[in-house]
Design a protein around this motif. Structure first.
Motif, mmCIF file in Angstrom:
data_model
loop_
_atom_site.group_PDB
_atom_site.id
_atom_site.type_symbol
_atom_site.label_atom_id
_atom_site.label_comp_id
_atom_site.label_asym_id
_atom_site.label_seq_id
_atom_site.Cartn_x
_atom_site.Cartn_y
_atom_site.Cartn_z
ATOM 1 N N ALA A 135 0.823 -1.210 0.000
ATOM 2 C CA ALA A 135 0.000 0.000 0.000
ATOM 3 C C ALA A 135 0.857 1.259 0.000
ATOM 4 C CB ALA A 135 -0.923 -0.010 1.215
ATOM 5 N N ARG A 136 2.121 1.120 0.393
ATOM 6 C CA ARG A 136 3.050 2.252 0.433
ATOM 7 C C ARG A 136 4.217 2.048 -0.537
ATOM 8 N NH1 ARG A 136 0.960 0.851 5.244
ATOM 9 N NH2 ARG A 136 0.503 2.406 6.860
ATOM 10 N N ARG A 137 4.006 1.251 -1.567
ATOM 11 C CA ARG A 137 5.122 0.865 -2.420
ATOM 12 C C ARG A 137 5.746 2.023 -3.181
ATOM 13 N NH1 ARG A 137 0.497 -0.729 -4.860
ATOM 14 N NH2 ARG A 137 0.215 -0.437 -7.108
ATOM 15 N N ASP A 138 5.013 3.116 -3.336
ATOM 16 C CA ASP A 138 5.599 4.278 -3.999
ATOM 17 C C ASP A 138 6.713 4.901 -3.158
ATOM 18 O OD1 ASP A 138 3.600 4.987 -2.127
ATOM 19 O OD2 ASP A 138 3.435 6.991 -2.990
ATOM 20 N N ARG A 139 6.780 4.538 -1.869
ATOM 21 C CA ARG A 139 7.820 5.075 -0.985
ATOM 22 C C ARG A 139 8.972 4.097 -0.773
ATOM 23 N NH1 ARG A 139 4.419 6.020 4.129
ATOM 24 N NH2 ARG A 139 6.525 6.109 5.033
ATOM 25 N N LEU A 140 8.866 2.914 -1.347
ATOM 26 C CA LEU A 140 9.904 1.907 -1.158
ATOM 27 C C LEU A 140 11.094 2.161 -2.070
ATOM 28 C CD1 LEU A 140 7.730 -1.361 -1.080
ATOM 29 C CD2 LEU A 140 8.787 -0.195 0.876
ATOM 30 N N GLU A 141 12.278 1.755 -1.610
ATOM 31 C CA GLU A 141 13.449 1.794 -2.470
ATOM 32 C C GLU A 141 13.297 0.747 -3.563
ATOM 33 O OE1 GLU A 141 16.811 0.715 0.059
ATOM 34 O OE2 GLU A 141 15.355 -0.237 1.391
ATOM 35 N N PRO A 142 14.039 0.863 -4.676
ATOM 36 C CA PRO A 142 13.856 -0.076 -5.794
ATOM 37 C C PRO A 142 14.073 -1.537 -5.410
ATOM 38 C CG PRO A 142 15.100 1.843 -6.505
ATOM 39 C CD PRO A 142 14.950 1.972 -5.024
ATOM 40 N N PHE A 143 15.022 -1.798 -4.517
ATOM 41 C CA PHE A 143 15.269 -3.159 -4.031
ATOM 42 C C PHE A 143 15.100 -3.117 -2.518
ATOM 43 C CE2 PHE A 143 18.278 -6.606 -2.690
ATOM 44 C CZ PHE A 143 17.609 -7.667 -3.286
ATOM 45 N N ALA A 144 13.844 -3.347 -2.081
ATOM 46 C CA ALA A 144 13.493 -3.162 -0.674
ATOM 47 C C ALA A 144 13.436 -4.502 0.036
ATOM 48 C CB ALA A 144 12.145 -2.447 -0.563
ATOM 49 N N ARG A 145 14.134 -4.592 1.180
ATOM 50 C CA ARG A 145 14.115 -5.808 1.994
ATOM 51 C C ARG A 145 13.746 -5.439 3.423
ATOM 52 N NH1 ARG A 145 19.992 -8.305 0.758
ATOM 53 N NH2 ARG A 145 20.522 -6.125 1.178
ATOM 54 N N PHE A 146 12.858 -6.263 4.012
ATOM 55 C CA PHE A 146 12.428 -6.043 5.390
ATOM 56 C C PHE A 146 12.450 -7.371 6.143
ATOM 57 C CE2 PHE A 146 10.466 -2.599 3.021
ATOM 58 C CZ PHE A 146 10.650 -1.497 3.848
ATOM 59 N N HIS A 147 12.887 -7.309 7.399
ATOM 60 C CA HIS A 147 12.866 -8.473 8.271
ATOM 61 C C HIS A 147 11.749 -8.335 9.301
ATOM 62 C CE1 HIS A 147 17.299 -9.931 7.651
ATOM 63 N NE2 HIS A 147 16.612 -9.868 6.533
ATOM 64 N N MET A 148 11.131 -9.472 9.641
ATOM 65 C CA MET A 148 10.105 -9.511 10.668
ATOM 66 C C MET A 148 10.632 -10.241 11.904
ATOM 67 S SD MET A 148 6.553 -10.184 8.553
ATOM 68 C CE MET A 148 5.586 -9.832 10.036
ATOM 69 N N ALA A 149 10.256 -9.751 13.075
ATOM 70 C CA ALA A 149 10.696 -10.378 14.324
ATOM 71 C C ALA A 149 9.814 -11.556 14.697
ATOM 72 C CB ALA A 149 10.703 -9.350 15.459
ATOM 73 N N GLY A 150 8.541 -11.529 14.304
ATOM 74 C CA GLY A 150 7.650 -12.639 14.576
ATOM 75 C C GLY A 150 7.547 -12.971 16.052
ATOM 76 N N HIS A 151 7.567 -14.255 16.369
ATOM 77 C CA HIS A 151 7.509 -14.750 17.746
ATOM 78 C C HIS A 151 8.858 -15.358 18.101
ATOM 79 C CE1 HIS A 151 3.181 -14.201 18.437
ATOM 80 N NE2 HIS A 151 3.038 -14.505 17.163
ATOM 81 N N TRP A 152 9.559 -14.735 19.032
ATOM 82 C CA TRP A 152 10.869 -15.228 19.452
ATOM 83 C C TRP A 152 10.695 -16.162 20.639
ATOM 84 C CZ3 TRP A 152 15.366 -16.548 18.114
ATOM 85 C CH2 TRP A 152 16.422 -16.655 19.016
ATOM 86 N N ASP A 153 11.091 -17.420 20.436
ATOM 87 C CA ASP A 153 11.030 -18.437 21.485
ATOM 88 C C ASP A 153 12.425 -18.507 22.106
ATOM 89 O OD1 ASP A 153 10.844 -20.701 23.043
ATOM 90 O OD2 ASP A 153 9.831 -21.915 21.529
ATOM 91 N N ALA A 154 12.634 -17.765 23.193
ATOM 92 C CA ALA A 154 13.981 -17.518 23.704
ATOM 93 C C ALA A 154 14.713 -18.776 24.160
ATOM 94 C CB ALA A 154 13.924 -16.493 24.841
ATOM 95 N N ASP A 155 13.997 -19.733 24.722
ATOM 96 C CA ASP A 155 14.674 -20.935 25.218
ATOM 97 C C ASP A 155 14.179 -22.216 24.566
ATOM 98 O OD1 ASP A 155 12.194 -21.250 26.321
ATOM 99 O OD2 ASP A 155 12.874 -21.441 28.398
ATOM 100 N N GLY A 156 13.383 -22.068 23.496
ATOM 101 C CA GLY A 156 12.910 -23.237 22.779
ATOM 102 C C GLY A 156 11.724 -23.943 23.403
ATOM 103 N N THR A 157 11.149 -23.378 24.462
ATOM 104 C CA THR A 157 10.013 -24.033 25.128
ATOM 105 C C THR A 157 8.705 -23.282 24.957
ATOM 106 O OG1 THR A 157 10.330 -22.896 27.252
ATOM 107 C CG2 THR A 157 11.583 -24.936 26.893
ATOM 108 N N ARG A 158 8.776 -22.041 24.490
ATOM 109 C CA ARG A 158 7.570 -21.208 24.430
ATOM 110 C C ARG A 158 6.551 -21.751 23.431
ATOM 111 N NH1 ARG A 158 6.943 -15.256 22.128
ATOM 112 N NH2 ARG A 158 4.967 -14.671 23.107
ATOM 113 N N MET A 159 7.002 -22.184 22.256
ATOM 114 C CA MET A 159 6.068 -22.685 21.257
ATOM 115 C C MET A 159 5.442 -23.996 21.712
ATOM 116 S SD MET A 159 4.373 -22.483 18.486
ATOM 117 C CE MET A 159 5.049 -21.242 17.382
ATOM 118 N N SER A 160 6.231 -24.933 22.181
ATOM 119 C CA SER A 160 5.663 -26.206 22.638
ATOM 120 C C SER A 160 4.736 -25.978 23.825
ATOM 121 C CB SER A 160 6.770 -27.196 23.006
ATOM 122 O OG SER A 160 7.604 -26.681 24.025
#
Length: 328
Positions: free
Chosen positions: A212-237
């Motif tokens: 929706a804001r692509r007119d403001r993006l650089e020509p080669f735009a990359r973004f990272h998402m943090a998502g859900h960080w499971d700090a000790d590997g037990t949070r998801m289970s």
């Protein structure tokens, strides 16, 4: 001539492709989807076209008049990566160039090796340690080259996917089994090590908001998402166990993932061989920095973990009816 509200989604029957297609439709886009053997016509607000992403003419024809092409197509079960992945992308790049369309790619962490761990930014070095990783790096190199020629590119990179319509991923093929009651959670990671998860609807929402804001993006735009960080590997289970217990009254056990089985069966089962190749991502913490995304959008779309896990298990058919209430 391209219309600003028309998009072609390649891979719309998959996890991320399907979620992006539905969310773009709901946001008012005219969505087309290319699928081998499809019955052509409009269904659930999406126009389905018959064709193969390996066929350059089919992709070019499907993309006519499109302002955006989402390239979310992958060989099923990891089969034929070396032979199929790059030709499919080349067909999409050619169509995007012809139409002046923005090309969107869901990114992966396969691109990175130990020299970039544990925290990945958009500019982290890409020195992969697997065959799939090398192919993903080449995909992004070709996209960057296309962007220098005038094709706008958007890459959104996220952790391991999970969601109501998952496709192939660790959550639905490793931790639990889609379509089966959850009696156990199989943990692929080392005890105490963090792991990053991404809820598919959140990833799709980020893509829709960026477009929706692509007119403001650089020509080669990359973004990272943090998502859900499971700090000790037990949070998801733990979240899976809580949801299953609340909905069914039974508490699943947690057991170690049988890596030995993948090793034994790898010579005979392509999917197992490809899953085994990615084991290194379960042996070290890998996390993504979402500062660039937050700076651009103001926040990252984020569904609470318990809510996301419940929706995922429901969508996978892994939860039965809620247990009957006990009379006082």
């Amino acid at each position: 001539m391209a219309r600003d509200d028309t998009v072609l989604v390649l891979g719309a029957t998959g996890g991320i492709g399907g979620e992006v297609a539905r969310q773009l439709r709901d946001a008012g886009w005219q969505v087309r989807a290319l699928k081998r053997g499809a019955v052509e016509g409009r269904e659930d607000g999406i126009t389905w076209l018959a064709g193969d992403a390996m066929d350059p003419q089919a992709v070019m024809k499907a993309a006519e008049g499109c302002a955006v092409i989402v390239h979310a197509v992958n060989p099923p079960g990891y089969r034929g990566w070396a032979q199929l992945v790059l030709p499919m992308l080349d067909n999409t790049i050619a169509a995007a160039k012809a139409e002046g369309a923005t090309l969107v790619l869901p990114g992966t962490v396969y691109n990175f090796g130990p020299d970039a761990f544990p925290l990945l930014t958009e500019d982290s070095p890409q020195h992969p340690v697997t065959r799939k990783g090398a192919i993903r790096v080449e995909m992004e190199r070709r996209l960057e080259e296309a962007s220098r020629g005038g094709t706008r590119v958007l890459i959104v990179r996220a952790g391991d996917f999970f969601g109501p319509r998952p496709g192939n991923n660790w959550f639905s093929q490793g931790l639990v089994k889609a379509g089966r009651p959850v009696k156990a959670v199989s943990d692929p990671g080392r005890p105490g090590l963090g792991h990053q998860w991404s809820y598919l609807p959140d990833v799709a929402r980020a893509m829709v908001e960026l477009l929706a804001r692509r007119d403001r993006l650089e020509p080669f735009a990359r973004f990272h998402m943090a998502g859900h960080w499971d700090a000790d590997g037990t949070r998801m289970s733990g979240a899976i166990r809580q949801v299953v217990a609340r909905r069914t009254g039974a508490v699943p056990r947690v057991s170690a993932f049988p890596w030995w089985l993948l090793t034994w069966a790898s010579p005979f089962v392509t999917t197992f061989r490809e899953m085994r190749e990615m084991r290194y991502l379960w042996q070290t913490p890998v996390q993504m920095d979402n500062a660039k995304l937050v700076a651009f959008l103001g926040r990252e779309p984020h569904t609470p973990l318990d809510e996301a896990v419940e929706a995922a298990l429901d969508g996978m058919g892994s939860l039965g009816a809620a247990p009957a209430a006990v009379a006082a």
